[in-house]
Scaffold this motif. Structure first.
Motif, PDB file in Angstrom:
ATOM      1  N   LEU A 305      40.350  43.966   4.404  1.00 25.44           N
ATOM      2  CA  LEU A 305      40.807  42.630   5.331  1.00 25.44           C
ATOM      3  C   LEU A 305      38.822  42.040   6.580  1.00 25.44           C
ATOM      4  CD1 LEU A 305      42.537  41.240   6.465  1.00 25.44           C
ATOM      5  CD2 LEU A 305      43.061  42.707   7.877  1.00 25.44           C
ATOM      6  N   SER A 306      39.148  40.728   6.126  1.00 27.42           N
ATOM      7  CA  SER A 306      37.609  39.978   6.933  1.00 27.42           C
ATOM      8  C   SER A 306      38.414  39.015   7.595  1.00 27.42           C
ATOM      9  CB  SER A 306      37.138  39.814   5.448  1.00 27.42           C
ATOM     10  OG  SER A 306      37.235  38.678   4.920  1.00 27.42           O
ATOM     11  N   ARG A 307      37.113  37.932   8.117  1.00 22.03           N
ATOM     12  CA  ARG A 307      37.592  36.437   8.035  1.00 22.03           C
ATOM     13  C   ARG A 307      38.745  35.547   7.515  1.00 22.03           C
ATOM     14  NH1 ARG A 307      33.627  37.736  11.676  1.00 22.03           N
ATOM     15  NH2 ARG A 307      32.557  36.173  10.515  1.00 22.03           N
ATOM     16  N   LYS A 308      38.463  35.711   6.330  1.00 21.23           N
ATOM     17  CA  LYS A 308      38.541  35.158   4.949  1.00 21.23           C
ATOM     18  C   LYS A 308      40.140  35.605   4.471  1.00 21.23           C
ATOM     19  CE  LYS A 308      33.638  33.743   4.454  1.00 21.23           C
ATOM     20  NZ  LYS A 308      32.796  33.780   3.501  1.00 21.23           N
ATOM     21  N   GLY A 309      40.108  36.450   4.847  1.00 15.12           N
ATOM     22  CA  GLY A 309      41.255  37.286   4.154  1.00 15.12           C
ATOM     23  C   GLY A 309      41.224  38.582   3.969  1.00 15.12           C
ATOM     24  N   TYR A 310      41.327  38.846   3.213  1.00 11.11           N
ATOM     25  CA  TYR A 310      41.183  40.037   2.033  1.00 11.11           C
ATOM     26  C   TYR A 310      40.254  39.966   0.867  1.00 11.11           C
ATOM     27  CZ  TYR A 310      45.252  43.247   3.958  1.00 11.11           C
ATOM     28  OH  TYR A 310      46.781  44.220   4.356  1.00 11.11           O
ATOM     29  N   GLN A 311      38.867  40.875   0.676  1.00 13.93           N
ATOM     30  CA  GLN A 311      38.783  40.872  -0.180  1.00 13.93           C
ATOM     31  C   GLN A 311      37.973  42.000  -1.154  1.00 13.93           C
ATOM     32  OE1 GLN A 311      35.358  40.039   2.496  1.00 13.93           O
ATOM     33  NE2 GLN A 311      35.063  37.878   1.931  1.00 13.93           N
ATOM     34  N   GLN A 312      38.439  42.013  -2.032  1.00 15.34           N
ATOM     35  CA  GLN A 312      37.782  43.051  -3.364  1.00 15.34           C
ATOM     36  C   GLN A 312      36.963  43.959  -3.186  1.00 15.34           C
ATOM     37  OE1 GLN A 312      39.091  42.049  -7.675  1.00 15.34           O
ATOM     38  NE2 GLN A 312      38.588  44.370  -7.968  1.00 15.34           N
ATOM     39  N   ARG A 313      37.089  45.118  -2.928  1.00 16.00           N
ATOM     40  CA  ARG A 313      35.532  45.527  -3.087  1.00 16.00           C
ATOM     41  C   ARG A 313      35.369  46.981  -3.710  1.00 16.00           C
ATOM     42  NH1 ARG A 313      33.945  41.449  -2.225  1.00 16.00           N
ATOM     43  NH2 ARG A 313      33.080  40.860   0.039  1.00 16.00           N
ATOM     44  N   MET A 314      33.962  47.784  -3.896  1.00 16.50           N
ATOM     45  CA  MET A 314      33.942  48.488  -4.821  1.00 16.50           C
ATOM     46  C   MET A 314      33.814  49.631  -3.648  1.00 16.50           C
ATOM     47  SD  MET A 314      34.893  49.744  -7.699  1.00 16.50           S
ATOM     48  CE  MET A 314      34.260  51.252  -8.392  1.00 16.50           C
ATOM     49  N   PHE A 315      34.389  50.852  -3.366  1.00 20.89           N
ATOM     50  CA  PHE A 315      33.797  51.501  -1.955  1.00 20.89           C
ATOM     51  C   PHE A 315      33.327  52.964  -3.336  1.00 20.89           C
ATOM     52  CE2 PHE A 315      35.967  48.553   0.183  1.00 20.89           C
ATOM     53  CZ  PHE A 315      35.718  49.008   1.042  1.00 20.89           C
ATOM     54  N   PHE A 316      32.187  53.583  -2.594  1.00 20.54           N
ATOM     55  CA  PHE A 316      31.895  54.640  -3.509  1.00 20.54           C
ATOM     56  C   PHE A 316      31.334  55.766  -1.844  1.00 20.54           C
ATOM     57  CE2 PHE A 316      30.500  51.612  -5.532  1.00 20.54           C
ATOM     58  CZ  PHE A 316      30.429  51.652  -6.884  1.00 20.54           C
ATOM     59  N   LEU A 317      31.761  56.504  -1.941  1.00 20.65           N
ATOM     60  CA  LEU A 317      32.141  57.582  -0.841  1.00 20.65           C
ATOM     61  C   LEU A 317      31.404  58.857  -1.280  1.00 20.65           C
ATOM     62  CD1 LEU A 317      32.913  59.373   1.360  1.00 20.65           C
ATOM     63  CD2 LEU A 317      35.251  59.766   0.232  1.00 20.65           C
ATOM     64  N   PHE A 318      30.453  59.016  -0.500  1.00 21.99           N
ATOM     65  CA  PHE A 318      29.636  60.156  -0.526  1.00 21.99           C
ATOM     66  C   PHE A 318      29.488  62.087   0.514  1.00 21.99           C
ATOM     67  CE2 PHE A 318      27.442  56.672  -3.116  1.00 21.99           C
ATOM     68  CZ  PHE A 318      27.659  57.143  -3.722  1.00 21.99           C
ATOM     69  N   SER A 319      29.343  62.540   0.020  1.00 20.21           N
ATOM     70  CA  SER A 319      29.232  63.513   1.581  1.00 20.21           C
ATOM     71  C   SER A 319      28.871  62.879   3.215  1.00 20.21           C
ATOM     72  CB  SER A 319      28.984  65.329   0.576  1.00 20.21           C
ATOM     73  OG  SER A 319      27.196  64.895   0.902  1.00 20.21           O
ATOM     74  N   ASP A 320      27.266  62.101   2.814  1.00 23.12           N
ATOM     75  CA  ASP A 320      26.933  61.462   4.912  1.00 23.12           C
ATOM     76  C   ASP A 320      27.448  60.105   4.452  1.00 23.12           C
ATOM     77  OD1 ASP A 320      25.243  61.357   2.099  1.00 23.12           O
ATOM     78  OD2 ASP A 320      24.180  60.875   3.017  1.00 23.12           O
ATOM     79  N   VAL A 321      27.576  59.393   3.595  1.00 25.64           N
ATOM     80  CA  VAL A 321      28.069  57.665   3.907  1.00 25.64           C
ATOM     81  C   VAL A 321      29.242  57.051   2.632  1.00 25.64           C
ATOM     82  CG1 VAL A 321      25.937  58.137   2.173  1.00 25.64           C
ATOM     83  CG2 VAL A 321      26.792  56.001   3.608  1.00 25.64           C
TER      84      VAL A 321
END
Length: 573
Positions: A305-321
């Motif tokens: 969610l942003s000021r422009k509405g919903y934006q599709q994003r790829m998320f990458f979860l690591f053990s520290d970030v």
């Protein structure tokens, strides 16, 4: 207690015989027809799976041991020229070339010292399997039955026992695998010529997986040998087949010993491999794999969610970030870094009730907050559980080095979305424009891109399970609105089905990523009244696949179900 498989039809589908075999009872090669006999015992079907997957394994190893070897030798030979009477600048350039050549030679040694002998062995091993199982299968042809209708049996243990010859080479390859990954990563980073050739090689149709995926195939093959031998031994013990039991038991124990030696390090190797692949696919990330204790946890698509509405994003979860990225505008399938959130400063909450947005998660870190939404409650819970677990792990460690392991993964010192994208990623995008059109990555079936298009996610645990699920063989395929069945050679690996006309083909005609698909038996309304059929469905995309035997059907359902959503009662998508 295993029972004899009965009720196997003599002909599955209306597949014509090859013209060369019309005048004889014998097939031109193993499974050149889809005729099977109920006279075969379970051992035959297990050994046939060994043969089918051996065909694929031999071709996979060939990609590196033969095709890539030729490319690498050309690069090394290009750097053989030396020049006399050079000035100081030319001497420095020559010294750099010599360093690059030395690193290429070292990579070549790590790659081919073991892989070439492994490849040569399996060329011969496959030929032996083809001949022996062809004899076994031919016994089911009318007029060739032995024993007045009794199940046929063929001695196979002596061939399988030959694997003992190559196991020491497998051991050497596994021991050097971590050094191989390090050298490959180094050469890709510092040798521009090799980097371009590497990308061009990956764009070739026969390189249907990422190059680094082929390097893991020998380890996967040992796991598959263990699986098949365990089933064979169980059958031989129950049926008092002492000769084959003894032959197979000896090699089974040796393979188990080798697997035990790399089981503990397998997760670490898979993690290292994943980091290297992501490093190449993420623009704006420079030192993702520099920390050997950084663990990949999950990748997938969320709506931010942003000021422009919903934006599709790829998320990458690591053990520290936690990194989030947007699709790059470049022709290569890559993602550009938009922000990074350290886990040691993070808190998360299920925010469905508070913000009245379905399947939403609020992420807080320092003075920043992020609201994201998944496409389903299942996906939301996967992300929420992994985020909570990762935060707890990084905050509970007493090791100060681990507690402060996070370092900025961006090329600049900036973080989050306040980035100057005219600076960040510039080096990578300049490289992209210099790549020939033929080098543009043609695969759209990697987990990253499937997750992007289907709003899904994949965890490290999913990757660990996927290496245990490999299968090859002939299937008949039918579309939802078609009447006929098409015979195809099908390979299942890396969460995906790859389709070939025959097993001799060098590259797949098409592929079907299975993440997000639902697997089931056909319903009455489907109107598919055949044996050994399973159904795959994603939204309005429906496929039916028909196996040649009960054993093959069970195995295809087993491996496909490891990736798909299994159900007996179809639900709306």
């Amino acid at each position: 207690m295993n029972q004899q498989i009965a009720g196997i039809p003599r002909l599955i589908g209306s597949v014509p015989l090859p013209p060369t075999s019309l005048s004889t009872h014998f097939p031109t090669s193993v499974s050149s027809t889809m005729i099977l006999s109920p006279l075969h015992d379970r051992a035959f079907f297990i050994c046939k799976e060994l043969l089918m997957t051996e065909r694929t394994y031999k071709k996979d190893i060939e990609v590196v041991a033969d095709n890539f070897r030729r490319e690498l030798m050309l690069i090394i030979n290009e750097q053989n020229d030396t020049y006399l009477d050079q000035d100081e600048q030319q001497q420095q350039q020559q010294q750099q070339k010599n360093l690059e050549k030395d690193s290429l030679i070292n990579l070549s040694d790590l790659l081919f010292t073991c892989l070439v002998p492994i490849y040569n062995f399996h060329v011969h091993f496959l030929r032996q399997l083809e001949q022996r199982i062809s004899i076994w299968e031919n016994r089911s042809i009318p007029g060739n039955e032995y024993g007045n209708g009794e199940t046929t049996h063929q001695h196979i243990g002596d061939i399988i026992a030959n694997l003992v010859e190559i196991l020491p080479t497998y051991e050497s390859y596994i021991e050097s695998y971590d050094r191989l990954l390090s050298e490959l990563e180094y050469v890709l980073k510092y040798n521009r010529r090799f980097d371009l050739v590497y990308k061009e090689f990956e764009s070739q149709k026969f390189c249907y997986l990422s190059f680094i995926s082929f390097l893991l195939k020998p380890l996967q093959r040992l796991l598959h040998y263990e699986y098949l031998l365990e089933k064979l031994l169980k059958y031989y013990r129950q049926n008092n087949n002492d000769m084959d039991y003894q032959d197979c038991y000896g090699i089974y124990i040796k393979i188990q010993d080798h697997i035990e030696n790399f089981t503990e390090s397998l997760t670490s190797l898979l993690n290292r491999q994943k980091l290297i692949e992501l490093q190449r696919d993420l623009i704006g990330v420079d030192n993702l794999s520099i920390l050997h204790d950084r663990q990949f946890i999950r990748e997938g698509c969320l709506q931010k969610l942003s000021r422009k509405g919903y934006q599709q994003r790829m998320f990458f979860l690591f053990s520290d970030v936690l990194l989030y990225c947007a699709r790059s505008s470049s022709p290569i399938l890559q993602f550009k870094l938009h922000g990074e959130l350290p886990l040691k400063l993070m808190t998360v909450e299920d925010s469905d009730e508070r913000v009245k947005i379905p399947n939403s998660i609020s992420i807080y870190t320092g003075t920043r907050s992020l609201l994201v939404a998944a496409n389903s409650e299942t996906e939301k819970n996967k992300w929420l559980n992994d985020l909570i677990s990762g935060i707890e792990n990084i905050n509970s460690t007493s090791d100060e080095q681990h507690k402060n392991q996070y370092t900025s993964t961006l090329k600049s010192n900036a973080s989050s979305e306040n980035l100057d994208y005219s600076v960040v990623g510039t080096v990578e995008e300049e490289k992209i424009h210099q790549i020939e059109p033929s080098c543009i990555q043609h695969r759209a079936n990697t987990t990253m891109h499937v997750c992007w298009h289907r709003n899904l996610s994949v965890s490290m645990n999913d990757h660990r399970q996927s290496i245990k699920n490999q299968l090859s063989g002939y299937l008949l395929r039918k579309f939802k609105n078609s009447n006929g069945w098409q015979k195809l050679w099908v390979v299942f690996t890396n969460f995906c089905l790859f389709f070939y006309k025959t097993y001799q083909d060098d590259f797949p005609l098409a592929s079907l990523p299975l993440l997000g698909y639902r697997s089931s038996l056909p319903s009455e309304t489907d109107g598919v009244n055949k044996d050994f059929v399973f159904k795959l469905q994603f939204k309005n995309h429906v496929y039916f696949f028909r196996a040649e035997s009960q054993y093959a059907f069970d195995r295809w359902m087993e491996v496909v179900s490891s990736t798909t959503i299994s159900s007996t009662n179809p639900t709306s998508d």
